[in-house]
Motif scaffolding. Sequence first.
Motif, PDB file in Angstrom:
ATOM      1  N   UNK A 182       0.750  -1.223   0.037  1.00 53.75           N
ATOM      2  CA  UNK A 182       0.081   0.090   0.061  1.00 53.75           C
ATOM      3  C   UNK A 182       0.836   1.101   0.109  1.00 53.75           C
ATOM      4  N   UNK A 183       1.993   1.277   0.902  1.00 52.83           N
ATOM      5  CA  UNK A 183       3.002   2.344   0.713  1.00 52.83           C
ATOM      6  C   UNK A 183       3.345   2.563  -0.523  1.00 52.83           C
ATOM      7  N   UNK A 184       3.850   1.846  -1.368  1.00 52.13           N
ATOM      8  CA  UNK A 184       4.135   1.927  -2.551  1.00 52.13           C
ATOM      9  C   UNK A 184       3.174   2.415  -3.675  1.00 52.13           C
ATOM     10  N   UNK A 185       2.103   1.789  -3.449  1.00 51.84           N
ATOM     11  CA  UNK A 185       0.903   2.290  -4.474  1.00 51.84           C
ATOM     12  C   UNK A 185       0.551   3.863  -4.091  1.00 51.84           C
ATOM     13  N   UNK A 186       0.463   4.171  -2.909  1.00 54.22           N
ATOM     14  CA  UNK A 186       0.001   5.331  -2.375  1.00 54.22           C
ATOM     15  C   UNK A 186       1.036   6.407  -2.755  1.00 54.22           C
ATOM     16  N   UNK A 187       2.513   5.975  -2.916  1.00 52.37           N
ATOM     17  CA  UNK A 187       3.591   6.783  -3.271  1.00 52.37           C
ATOM     18  C   UNK A 187       3.438   6.860  -4.713  1.00 52.37           C
ATOM     19  N   UNK A 188       3.194   6.086  -5.386  1.00 53.17           N
ATOM     20  CA  UNK A 188       3.107   6.105  -7.070  1.00 53.17           C
ATOM     21  C   UNK A 188       2.177   6.886  -7.435  1.00 53.17           C
ATOM     22  N   UNK A 189       0.912   6.994  -6.615  1.00 53.20           N
ATOM     23  CA  UNK A 189      -0.208   7.629  -7.231  1.00 53.20           C
ATOM     24  C   UNK A 189      -0.120   8.900  -6.820  1.00 53.20           C
ATOM     25  N   UNK A 190       0.656   9.541  -5.610  1.00 51.56           N
ATOM     26  CA  UNK A 190       0.914  10.933  -5.402  1.00 51.56           C
ATOM     27  C   UNK A 190       2.000  11.422  -6.096  1.00 51.56           C
ATOM     28  N   UNK A 191       3.055  10.764  -6.410  1.00 50.73           N
ATOM     29  CA  UNK A 191       4.229  11.198  -7.207  1.00 50.73           C
ATOM     30  C   UNK A 191       4.072  11.357  -8.561  1.00 50.73           C
ATOM     31  N   UNK A 192       3.683  10.159  -9.153  1.00 50.41           N
ATOM     32  CA  UNK A 192       4.034  10.262 -10.626  1.00 50.41           C
ATOM     33  C   UNK A 192       2.792  10.026 -11.481  1.00 50.41           C
ATOM     34  N   UNK A 193       1.427   9.797 -10.872  1.00 48.74           N
ATOM     35  CA  UNK A 193       0.278   9.543 -11.641  1.00 48.74           C
ATOM     36  C   UNK A 193      -0.172  10.658 -12.475  1.00 48.74           C
ATOM     37  N   UNK A 194      -0.439  10.737 -13.748  1.00 51.52           N
ATOM     38  CA  UNK A 194      -1.079  12.040 -14.320  1.00 51.52           C
ATOM     39  C   UNK A 194      -0.240  13.225 -14.170  1.00 51.52           C
ATOM     40  N   UNK A 195       0.906  13.030 -14.241  1.00 50.30           N
ATOM     41  CA  UNK A 195       1.872  14.310 -14.015  1.00 50.30           C
ATOM     42  C   UNK A 195       2.098  15.145 -15.263  1.00 50.30           C
ATOM     43  N   UNK A 196       1.655  14.705 -16.584  1.00 55.34           N
ATOM     44  CA  UNK A 196       1.570  15.464 -17.579  1.00 55.34           C
ATOM     45  C   UNK A 196       0.714  16.412 -17.483  1.00 55.34           C
ATOM     46  N   UNK A 197      -0.687  16.180 -17.039  1.00 56.45           N
ATOM     47  CA  UNK A 197      -1.593  16.973 -16.953  1.00 56.45           C
ATOM     48  C   UNK A 197      -1.552  18.103 -15.663  1.00 56.45           C
ATOM     49  N   UNK A 198      -1.036  17.665 -14.570  1.00 57.75           N
ATOM     50  CA  UNK A 198      -1.120  18.289 -13.275  1.00 57.75           C
ATOM     51  C   UNK A 198       0.238  18.575 -12.634  1.00 57.75           C
ATOM     52  N   UNK A 199       0.630  19.456 -11.763  1.00 56.78           N
ATOM     53  CA  UNK A 199       1.744  19.706 -11.187  1.00 56.78           C
ATOM     54  C   UNK A 199       2.192  18.635 -10.145  1.00 56.78           C
ATOM     55  N   UNK A 200       3.129  18.215  -9.923  1.00 58.39           N
ATOM     56  CA  UNK A 200       3.676  17.092  -8.979  1.00 58.39           C
ATOM     57  C   UNK A 200       3.190  17.884  -7.658  1.00 58.39           C
TER      58      UNK A 200
END
Length: 346
Positions: A182-200
């Motif tokens: 869960x830690x890895x999944x949450x980290x991935x969603x927060x840091x790298x998901x949909x980064x093209x459309x929205x600021x990190x």
Amino acid sequence: MRCRTLGDRTADPVLKLLEEIAVQTSMPAQEADAFRGVVHERLRSGKVLLLIDGLDEIPDEGGRKSFANNLRTFLALFPQIAMVVTSREAGFRVVAGVIASTCQQAKLAPLQVADIRYLCEQWHVEVVRDSPQVREEAQKLANDICNNHNIFTLAQNPLLLTTLLVVKRSIGELPTNRAALYAEAVKLLVKTWNIEGFNALNEKEALAQLSYVACAMMEKNIKQIPHAELLNLLQESREVLAAELQYIRMSPEEFVEQVEYRSSLLMLSGRKMVEGELQPLYEFRHLTFQEYLAARGYVKKQHPRRTQRLSLLELLEPKFGDHTWREVIPLAAVLAELDAEPLLKG
């Protein structure tokens, strides 16, 4: 047409965007003219399937509305063509009224075992390579996912299944314990998901605030929270967690919007009358994330009772007999590592 690549062209007519494909792919002038001619001929005859991917990935709401209006105009000009528009719920709400009169709305059903197996295999073929060994490894991973109830409930959502596959790809395996997964999944969603459309998002700031909210929701035994109450909690978190959040620049309203659009960890799920006012209701994308973030919040001392300076045991012992905490307490014990000994003895 990938919406994430449109940039400042969201107000352009759709026909112009299609014609520009020739330029974007660096076609020679003669081939570009021929391409545009074929596009116009096929559009008039209705022999076109237009796929619009990721409507929610247009970050500006005004731009998203303009693009949606242009899609409606385009379909009025070429009513015989077929079109499929995809969007996460978060980004669809703003343009739902524009699209509703033109398109039939469908919601993706939860993935079943066969779907998960198929997606796992095809994802590996696309991302790794197509070989018997890769397909075999993909099916083995699919078996592991489907045979673990907690992971399977996550994998029924395509976004979360893809997240699990990216986690496995990035660290070489799915973590053997749920807390790490869960830690890895949450980290991935927060840091790298949909980064093209929205600021990190700032990972530490985001996790601190989300953990605070998750703890508050667990203590109130709620899975949904009104928008105004959510904003109050986020503001409160900045006061209680001043050491972690003293440099934060994003308002609570902006934070909620960014988290929903970027990761869908926290998302709008409906509306409810609260004190005579119809308010949006928010919830964590999956109860698992609320439970994990609450466990993390108690271990990291990022919870509403932080000023009371209670130990982990003092915080969680009153919840030992509460079945709604049956996932939070073991997760907290794993996350606390050596500091979990009093909790385990308790």
